[in-house]
Design a protein around this motif. Structure first.
Motif, PDB file in Angstrom:
ATOM      1  N   GLY A 108       0.808  -1.214   0.000  1.00  0.00           N
ATOM      2  CA  GLY A 108       0.000   0.000   0.000  1.00  0.00           C
ATOM      3  C   GLY A 108       0.842   1.265   0.000  1.00  0.00           C
ATOM      4  O   GLY A 108       1.930   1.295   0.573  1.00  0.00           O
ATOM      5  N   SER A 109       0.348   2.323  -0.649  1.00  0.00           N
ATOM      6  CA  SER A 109       1.132   3.553  -0.739  1.00  0.00           C
ATOM      7  C   SER A 109       1.296   4.153   0.661  1.00  0.00           C
ATOM      8  O   SER A 109       0.370   4.076   1.488  1.00  0.00           O
ATOM      9  CB  SER A 109       0.470   4.557  -1.679  1.00  0.00           C
ATOM     10  OG  SER A 109      -0.447   5.360  -0.979  1.00  0.00           O
ATOM     11  N   PRO A 110       2.476   4.731   0.952  1.00  0.00           N
ATOM     12  CA  PRO A 110       2.725   5.265   2.299  1.00  0.00           C
ATOM     13  C   PRO A 110       1.662   6.277   2.740  1.00  0.00           C
ATOM     14  O   PRO A 110       1.205   6.237   3.878  1.00  0.00           O
ATOM     15  CB  PRO A 110       4.102   5.921   2.170  1.00  0.00           C
ATOM     16  CG  PRO A 110       4.754   5.233   1.010  1.00  0.00           C
ATOM     17  CD  PRO A 110       3.642   4.843   0.075  1.00  0.00           C
ATOM     18  N   ARG A 111       1.230   7.147   1.819  1.00  0.00           N
ATOM     19  CA  ARG A 111       0.240   8.168   2.211  1.00  0.00           C
ATOM     20  C   ARG A 111      -1.073   7.522   2.632  1.00  0.00           C
ATOM     21  O   ARG A 111      -1.715   7.961   3.578  1.00  0.00           O
ATOM     22  CB  ARG A 111      -0.014   9.130   1.042  1.00  0.00           C
ATOM     23  CG  ARG A 111       1.054  10.217   0.932  1.00  0.00           C
ATOM     24  CD  ARG A 111       0.764  11.136  -0.221  1.00  0.00           C
ATOM     25  NE  ARG A 111      -0.468  11.898  -0.030  1.00  0.00           N
ATOM     26  CZ  ARG A 111      -1.166  12.430  -1.042  1.00  0.00           C
ATOM     27  NH1 ARG A 111      -0.789  12.276  -2.286  1.00  0.00           N
ATOM     28  NH2 ARG A 111      -2.263  13.111  -0.788  1.00  0.00           N
ATOM     29  N   LEU A 112      -1.472   6.488   1.910  1.00  0.00           N
ATOM     30  CA  LEU A 112      -2.719   5.799   2.263  1.00  0.00           C
ATOM     31  C   LEU A 112      -2.583   5.108   3.620  1.00  0.00           C
ATOM     32  O   LEU A 112      -3.474   5.199   4.475  1.00  0.00           O
ATOM     33  CB  LEU A 112      -3.084   4.781   1.171  1.00  0.00           C
ATOM     34  CG  LEU A 112      -4.346   3.948   1.419  1.00  0.00           C
ATOM     35  CD1 LEU A 112      -5.566   4.836   1.680  1.00  0.00           C
ATOM     36  CD2 LEU A 112      -4.628   3.025   0.221  1.00  0.00           C
ATOM     37  N   ARG A 113      -1.445   4.462   3.848  1.00  0.00           N
ATOM     38  CA  ARG A 113      -1.248   3.762   5.136  1.00  0.00           C
ATOM     39  C   ARG A 113      -1.207   4.767   6.290  1.00  0.00           C
ATOM     40  O   ARG A 113      -1.746   4.517   7.369  1.00  0.00           O
ATOM     41  CB  ARG A 113       0.019   2.899   5.081  1.00  0.00           C
ATOM     42  CG  ARG A 113      -0.231   1.572   4.359  1.00  0.00           C
ATOM     43  CD  ARG A 113       0.980   0.674   4.360  1.00  0.00           C
ATOM     44  NE  ARG A 113       1.946   1.046   3.361  1.00  0.00           N
ATOM     45  CZ  ARG A 113       3.171   1.489   3.612  1.00  0.00           C
ATOM     46  NH1 ARG A 113       3.593   1.606   4.846  1.00  0.00           N
ATOM     47  NH2 ARG A 113       3.988   1.801   2.624  1.00  0.00           N
ATOM     48  N   GLN A 114      -0.578   5.934   6.042  1.00  0.00           N
ATOM     49  CA  GLN A 114      -0.546   6.963   7.101  1.00  0.00           C
ATOM     50  C   GLN A 114      -1.960   7.473   7.390  1.00  0.00           C
ATOM     51  O   GLN A 114      -2.333   7.693   8.547  1.00  0.00           O
ATOM     52  CB  GLN A 114       0.364   8.120   6.672  1.00  0.00           C
ATOM     53  CG  GLN A 114       1.846   7.806   6.830  1.00  0.00           C
ATOM     54  CD  GLN A 114       2.728   8.630   5.904  1.00  0.00           C
ATOM     55  OE1 GLN A 114       2.292   9.635   5.342  1.00  0.00           O
ATOM     56  NE2 GLN A 114       3.970   8.196   5.716  1.00  0.00           N
ATOM     57  N   ALA A 115      -2.754   7.636   6.327  1.00  0.00           N
ATOM     58  CA  ALA A 115      -4.134   8.124   6.512  1.00  0.00           C
ATOM     59  C   ALA A 115      -4.955   7.081   7.285  1.00  0.00           C
ATOM     60  O   ALA A 115      -5.777   7.436   8.140  1.00  0.00           O
ATOM     61  CB  ALA A 115      -4.770   8.411   5.152  1.00  0.00           C
ATOM     62  N   ILE A 116      -4.718   5.804   7.005  1.00  0.00           N
ATOM     63  CA  ILE A 116      -5.446   4.738   7.721  1.00  0.00           C
ATOM     64  C   ILE A 116      -5.050   4.736   9.203  1.00  0.00           C
ATOM     65  O   ILE A 116      -5.901   4.607  10.088  1.00  0.00           O
ATOM     66  CB  ILE A 116      -5.186   3.358   7.068  1.00  0.00           C
ATOM     67  CG1 ILE A 116      -5.797   3.323   5.660  1.00  0.00           C
ATOM     68  CG2 ILE A 116      -5.755   2.231   7.936  1.00  0.00           C
ATOM     69  CD1 ILE A 116      -5.372   2.117   4.824  1.00  0.00           C
ATOM     70  N   ALA A 117      -3.748   4.918   9.457  1.00  0.00           N
ATOM     71  CA  ALA A 117      -3.279   4.960  10.857  1.00  0.00           C
ATOM     72  C   ALA A 117      -3.929   6.129  11.594  1.00  0.00           C
ATOM     73  O   ALA A 117      -4.376   5.989  12.746  1.00  0.00           O
ATOM     74  CB  ALA A 117      -1.756   5.071  10.889  1.00  0.00           C
ATOM     75  N   ALA A 118      -4.022   7.294  10.921  1.00  0.00           N
ATOM     76  CA  ALA A 118      -4.623   8.479  11.561  1.00  0.00           C
ATOM     77  C   ALA A 118      -6.101   8.239  11.848  1.00  0.00           C
ATOM     78  O   ALA A 118      -6.618   8.597  12.914  1.00  0.00           O
ATOM     79  CB  ALA A 118      -4.445   9.692  10.646  1.00  0.00           C
ATOM     80  N   LYS A 119      -6.794   7.574  10.899  1.00  0.00           N
ATOM     81  CA  LYS A 119      -8.229   7.289  11.091  1.00  0.00           C
ATOM     82  C   LYS A 119      -8.422   6.307  12.251  1.00  0.00           C
ATOM     83  O   LYS A 119      -9.324   6.487  13.089  1.00  0.00           O
ATOM     84  CB  LYS A 119      -8.811   6.703   9.803  1.00  0.00           C
ATOM     85  CG  LYS A 119     -10.252   6.257   9.945  1.00  0.00           C
ATOM     86  CD  LYS A 119     -10.785   5.678   8.658  1.00  0.00           C
ATOM     87  CE  LYS A 119     -12.245   5.299   8.818  1.00  0.00           C
ATOM     88  NZ  LYS A 119     -12.449   3.933   9.272  1.00  0.00           N
ATOM     89  N   THR A 120      -7.567   5.281  12.289  1.00  0.00           N
ATOM     90  CA  THR A 120      -7.684   4.272  13.351  1.00  0.00           C
ATOM     91  C   THR A 120      -7.451   4.911  14.721  1.00  0.00           C
ATOM     92  O   THR A 120      -8.112   4.571  15.698  1.00  0.00           O
ATOM     93  CB  THR A 120      -6.679   3.133  13.093  1.00  0.00           C
ATOM     94  OG1 THR A 120      -6.803   2.720  11.744  1.00  0.00           O
ATOM     95  CG2 THR A 120      -6.933   1.946  13.996  1.00  0.00           C
TER      96      THR A 120
END
Ligand SMILES: Cc1ncc(COP(=O)(O)O)c(C=O)c1O
Length: 204
Positions: A68-80
């Motif tokens: 997964g792209s780093p930006r997407l994974r960072q956004a998922i971490a922030a949402k979680t």
């Protein structure tokens, strides 16, 4: 006798047509209302279309990072973090897949050994059968009954054994719509700790 090329592997011989797809096919055939499959009946929001067009015109066309792209994974971490108060490392603890189907199959293949028992609440989402067939898992069912589909603590405990590798929790549940209560989730967590097994959650 089918030719060797046409024969499927034994582990996939249990596969059947998806019930959801079958119902959709029959609804189309008979002009019936299709309650089996949900489709968005509205266009995608403009900003999503614009982002897709921007990616195409910007030549963002190389292989994606496999997990997964780093930006997407960072956004998922922030949402979680925002929704659940849970801190996950986007570099080591978050993987993006092509939908929940791939996520469940990849998880089972990676973590379950041939012959391990995996507990599933019944009624269950149909894909867990092929997931088990491919990973060699033996499914153990815990029945939940209408109208409230409450978990019977005795039946749940009886399903756990030293052979249990994992329990699948699908909440909100397809097809019943049941949302597991906090007390039920805590009971499942305690049993996972006691029997040293995994909880695989499908929260699509
Ligand atoms: C519980 C559950 N898991 C997985 C899936 C499949 O999800 P995806 O289309 O993201 O692969 C569905 C689809 O309805 C589902 O209801």
């Amino acid at each position: 006798m089918p030719s060797p090329a046409a024969r499927v592997a034994t582990r996939t011989s249990v596969f059947t047509e998806s019930v959801i797809r079958e119902m959709t096919r029959l609804a189309m055939l008979h002009g019936a209302m299709n309650l089996a499959q949900g489709y968005p009946d509205f266009p995608a929001p403009a900003f999503i279309k614009e982002a897709a067009v921007f990616a195409i015109t910007s030549d963002i066309n190389q292989y994606a990072i496999t997990w997964g792209s780093p930006r997407l994974r960072q956004a998922i971490a922030a949402k979680t973090r925002r929704f659940y108060g849970l801190d996950f490392d986007p570099e080591r603890e978050i993987t993006v897949t092509c939908g929940a189907t791939e996520a469940m199959m990849a998880t089972m293949l990676a973590l379950v050994e041939e012959g391990d028992e995996v507990i599933v609440f019944e009624p269950f989402y149909e894909n867990y059968v092929p997931d088990a067939a491919m990973s060699g898992a033996k499914l153990v069912f815990v029945e939940l009954r209408a109208p409230d589909f409450a978990v019977d603590p005795e039946a749940l405990r009886a399903a756990f054994s030293p052979r249990t590798r994992a329990i699948i929790v699908n909440t909100p549940n397809n097809p019943s719509g049941k949302v597991f209560t906090r007390a039920e989730l805590a009971r499942i967590a305690a049993l996972c700790t006691e029997f040293d097994c995994l909880c695989i959650t499908d929260e699509i």
